[in-house]
Design a protein around this motif. Structure first.
Motif, PDB file in Angstrom:
ATOM      1  N   ARG A 103     -15.249 -37.540  -5.618  1.00 37.52           N
ATOM      2  CA  ARG A 103     -14.236 -38.526  -5.250  1.00 37.52           C
ATOM      3  C   ARG A 103     -12.891 -37.907  -5.565  1.00 37.52           C
ATOM      4  O   ARG A 103     -12.438 -37.909  -6.700  1.00 37.52           O
ATOM      5  CB  ARG A 103     -14.444 -39.817  -6.027  1.00 37.52           C
ATOM      6  N   VAL A 104     -12.304 -37.350  -4.529  1.00 39.97           N
ATOM      7  CA  VAL A 104     -11.086 -36.578  -4.710  1.00 39.97           C
ATOM      8  C   VAL A 104      -9.936 -37.275  -4.009  1.00 39.97           C
ATOM      9  O   VAL A 104     -10.088 -37.793  -2.908  1.00 39.97           O
ATOM     10  CB  VAL A 104     -11.275 -35.149  -4.138  1.00 39.97           C
ATOM     11  N   ASP A 105      -8.811 -37.258  -4.673  1.00 38.99           N
ATOM     12  CA  ASP A 105      -7.611 -37.835  -4.086  1.00 38.99           C
ATOM     13  C   ASP A 105      -7.166 -36.988  -2.897  1.00 38.99           C
ATOM     14  O   ASP A 105      -7.218 -35.763  -2.934  1.00 38.99           O
ATOM     15  CB  ASP A 105      -6.514 -37.874  -5.151  1.00 38.99           C
ATOM     16  N   GLY A 106      -6.725 -37.637  -1.836  1.00 38.00           N
ATOM     17  CA  GLY A 106      -6.353 -36.927  -0.621  1.00 38.00           C
ATOM     18  C   GLY A 106      -5.191 -35.962  -0.795  1.00 38.00           C
ATOM     19  O   GLY A 106      -5.063 -34.990  -0.074  1.00 38.00           O
ATOM     20  N   LYS A 107      -4.345 -36.232  -1.770  1.00 37.47           N
ATOM     21  CA  LYS A 107      -3.149 -35.417  -1.928  1.00 37.47           C
ATOM     22  C   LYS A 107      -3.379 -34.167  -2.762  1.00 37.47           C
ATOM     23  O   LYS A 107      -2.494 -33.325  -2.891  1.00 37.47           O
ATOM     24  CB  LYS A 107      -2.041 -36.249  -2.574  1.00 37.47           C
ATOM     25  N   VAL A 108      -4.556 -34.061  -3.344  1.00 34.68           N
ATOM     26  CA  VAL A 108      -4.860 -32.910  -4.188  1.00 34.68           C
ATOM     27  C   VAL A 108      -5.034 -31.679  -3.300  1.00 34.68           C
ATOM     28  O   VAL A 108      -5.495 -31.778  -2.172  1.00 34.68           O
ATOM     29  CB  VAL A 108      -6.139 -33.206  -4.992  1.00 34.68           C
ATOM     30  N   THR A 109      -4.662 -30.509  -3.816  1.00 36.59           N
ATOM     31  CA  THR A 109      -4.877 -29.298  -3.025  1.00 36.59           C
ATOM     32  C   THR A 109      -6.286 -28.751  -3.275  1.00 36.59           C
ATOM     33  O   THR A 109      -6.938 -29.101  -4.243  1.00 36.59           O
ATOM     34  CB  THR A 109      -3.841 -28.209  -3.361  1.00 36.59           C
ATOM     35  N   MET A 110      -6.725 -27.872  -2.380  1.00 39.05           N
ATOM     36  CA  MET A 110      -8.114 -27.431  -2.378  1.00 39.05           C
ATOM     37  C   MET A 110      -8.493 -26.527  -3.553  1.00 39.05           C
ATOM     38  O   MET A 110      -9.665 -26.304  -3.809  1.00 39.05           O
ATOM     39  CB  MET A 110      -8.412 -26.679  -1.076  1.00 39.05           C
ATOM     40  N   GLY A 111      -7.506 -25.977  -4.249  1.00 40.78           N
ATOM     41  CA  GLY A 111      -7.815 -25.034  -5.324  1.00 40.78           C
ATOM     42  C   GLY A 111      -8.801 -25.596  -6.325  1.00 40.78           C
ATOM     43  O   GLY A 111      -9.858 -25.005  -6.595  1.00 40.78           O
ATOM     44  N   ARG A 128      -6.086 -22.207  -0.977  1.00 41.65           N
ATOM     45  CA  ARG A 128      -6.158 -23.038  -2.176  1.00 41.65           C
ATOM     46  C   ARG A 128      -5.038 -24.080  -2.197  1.00 41.65           C
ATOM     47  O   ARG A 128      -5.079 -25.035  -2.955  1.00 41.65           O
ATOM     48  CB  ARG A 128      -6.095 -22.164  -3.436  1.00 41.65           C
ATOM     49  N   GLY A 129      -4.059 -23.871  -1.357  1.00 41.81           N
ATOM     50  CA  GLY A 129      -2.952 -24.826  -1.301  1.00 41.81           C
ATOM     51  C   GLY A 129      -3.092 -25.858  -0.192  1.00 41.81           C
ATOM     52  O   GLY A 129      -2.258 -26.736  -0.042  1.00 41.81           O
ATOM     53  N   THR A 130      -4.182 -25.764   0.577  1.00 44.43           N
ATOM     54  CA  THR A 130      -4.429 -26.761   1.618  1.00 44.43           C
ATOM     55  C   THR A 130      -4.677 -28.114   0.968  1.00 44.43           C
ATOM     56  O   THR A 130      -5.346 -28.184  -0.046  1.00 44.43           O
ATOM     57  CB  THR A 130      -5.687 -26.379   2.423  1.00 44.43           C
ATOM     58  N   SER A 131      -4.139 -29.159   1.576  1.00 45.55           N
ATOM     59  CA  SER A 131      -4.389 -30.463   0.954  1.00 45.55           C
ATOM     60  C   SER A 131      -5.808 -30.918   1.283  1.00 45.55           C
ATOM     61  O   SER A 131      -6.349 -30.606   2.349  1.00 45.55           O
ATOM     62  CB  SER A 131      -3.367 -31.486   1.415  1.00 45.55           C
ATOM     63  N   TYR A 132      -6.398 -31.622   0.351  1.00 50.42           N
ATOM     64  CA  TYR A 132      -7.780 -32.081   0.502  1.00 50.42           C
ATOM     65  C   TYR A 132      -7.922 -32.984   1.720  1.00 50.42           C
ATOM     66  O   TYR A 132      -8.921 -32.941   2.427  1.00 50.42           O
ATOM     67  CB  TYR A 132      -8.175 -32.828  -0.774  1.00 50.42           C
ATOM     68  N   GLU A 133      -6.875 -33.754   1.964  1.00 51.53           N
ATOM     69  CA  GLU A 133      -6.872 -34.660   3.104  1.00 51.53           C
ATOM     70  C   GLU A 133      -7.079 -33.889   4.411  1.00 51.53           C
ATOM     71  O   GLU A 133      -7.905 -34.258   5.253  1.00 51.53           O
ATOM     72  CB  GLU A 133      -5.502 -35.346   3.153  1.00 51.53           C
ATOM     73  N   THR A 134      -6.320 -32.803   4.556  1.00 50.06           N
ATOM     74  CA  THR A 134      -6.425 -31.996   5.775  1.00 50.06           C
ATOM     75  C   THR A 134      -7.803 -31.366   5.872  1.00 50.06           C
ATOM     76  O   THR A 134      -8.414 -31.317   6.942  1.00 50.06           O
ATOM     77  CB  THR A 134      -5.357 -30.894   5.760  1.00 50.06           C
TER      78      THR A 134
END
Lengths: 157, 185
Positions: A121-129, B119-125
């Motif tokens: 459950r991840v917040d949408g604004k978090v980055t993928m790192g 790694r800087g891609t937003s999770y939303e995208t």
């Protein structure tokens, strides 16, 4: 005619409420079965993103939750504003994931172990790192079934 | 005598009239604590971990549908910048290749989707992209199910039928180790 009347007179008109507790108990057991207690209060802010291709998670007891998001306002003085992981009810690091999964595994019968799912459950604004780090850790541990928690867009056509 | 005895026993019985109240109390407690809202999401299967480096197999370029997402959440599909709204159609066209074009997949079961993000891609995208790719496959499966069995691709199909469809158009989505150019928050 007379006989019918007599019979009616003999029975009491009251409805028996003796079975009421049984009915209530039936309802009670139903809710007891479907209830899953709210296990943890959220300490991180999570707004899961929207998606359309969703699948339902079947058995709640087979799911463990990994929350990722920014700490809520009251924790920001201690934990800062960078996205953090929450496992159970505490802030955690990526290294804490194997122990967390192991603890969850103990509660699940052995034959259901392959069906354990980790729901991210991840917040949408978090980055993928940070998500990538979690995924790597899950892979290393062998927890391969995961679920990116998302919800249906209420404003979608 | 006998009558008196039975009367005495009656008096010793516990009154069960409040049983319903107690049950109600419990019922209300469970009603309040129940969370009906169930969790939904995109279910994926991670590849198993191996310490060895993956062997570099050279894939035929036409069979690979590469999707790159950078830290600014922009998409690069097969080398050209693309809007996310076009992604689903392009993926579908790539997989089934209706016009038998030279640069699209040879056959659906050879098609590979390669997804790489930063790694800087937003999770939303990331979820949006993943959703579109999965949606492309879902639509193709739906089409095939209608053509083959005349039924929608859902629980109406038997497990074997679903398997047959998935064998014809297998979902192969490989995720590469993300790049680390962008800023993480």
């Amino acid at each position: 005619m007379a006989m019918f009347k007599k019979k009616r007179g003999a029975t009491s008109p009251e409805v028996s409420t003796a079975s009421l507790p049984d009915i209530i108990f039936m309802l009670l057991f139903f809710f007891m079965m479907v209830t899953v207690m709210r296990d943890a209060s959220l300490k991180v802010d999570v707004h899961t993103p929207y998606a359309t291709e969703l699948t339902k998670l079947e058995e709640k007891s087979l799911v463990n939750y990994i929350y990722v998001g920014r700490p809520m306002a009251e924790y920001q003085s201690i934990y800062g504003t960078k996205p953090r992981i929450q496992l159970g009810d505490k802030f955690s690091e990526v290294d804490d994931i194997p122990l967390f999964l192991e603890k969850h595994k103990l509660k699940v019968p052995e034959n259901k172990h392959p069906r354990i799912t980790s729901s991210l459950r991840v917040d949408g604004k978090v980055t993928m790192g940070i998500v990538q780090d979690i995924k790597t850790e899950l892979r290393r541990y062998g927890q391969l079934v995961i679920n990116y928690s998302a919800k249906k867009d209420p404003n979608a056509k | 005598m006998l009558k008196k005895g039975s009367k005495k026993r009656m008096k010793n019985e516990v009154n069960a009239g409040s049983m319903a109240d107690i049950a109600f109390l419990l019922l209300i407690f469970f009603l309040v604590t129940t969370t009906i809202a169930e969790d939904k999401g995109i279910r994926i299967l991670l590849p198993p971990w191996s310490d060895e480096k993956p062997d570099v197999t050279q894939l035929n370029k036409r069979n690979v549908f590469s999707v790159l997402v950078n830290a600014q959440n922009q998409l690069l599909v097969r080398g050209e910048p693309t809007d996310i709204r076009e992604l689903r159609e392009r993926a579908k066209e790539f997989i089934i290749n209706p016009q038998h074009r030279e640069d699209l997949a040879e056959s659906p079961d050879g098609a590979i989707i390669s997804l790489k993000n930063d790694r800087g891609t937003s999770y939303e995208t990331y979820i949006e992209v993943y959703n579109e790719l999965k949606g492309a496959y879902n639509e193709l499966w739906e089409d095939l199910a209608q053509r083959k069995f005349g039924k929608p691709y859902n629980d109406e199909l038997t497990r074997a039928q679903k398997k047959a469809i998935q064998e014809e158009i297998p979902l192969v989505l490989s995720e590469a180790e993300p790049t680390a150019f962008g800023e993480e928050n």
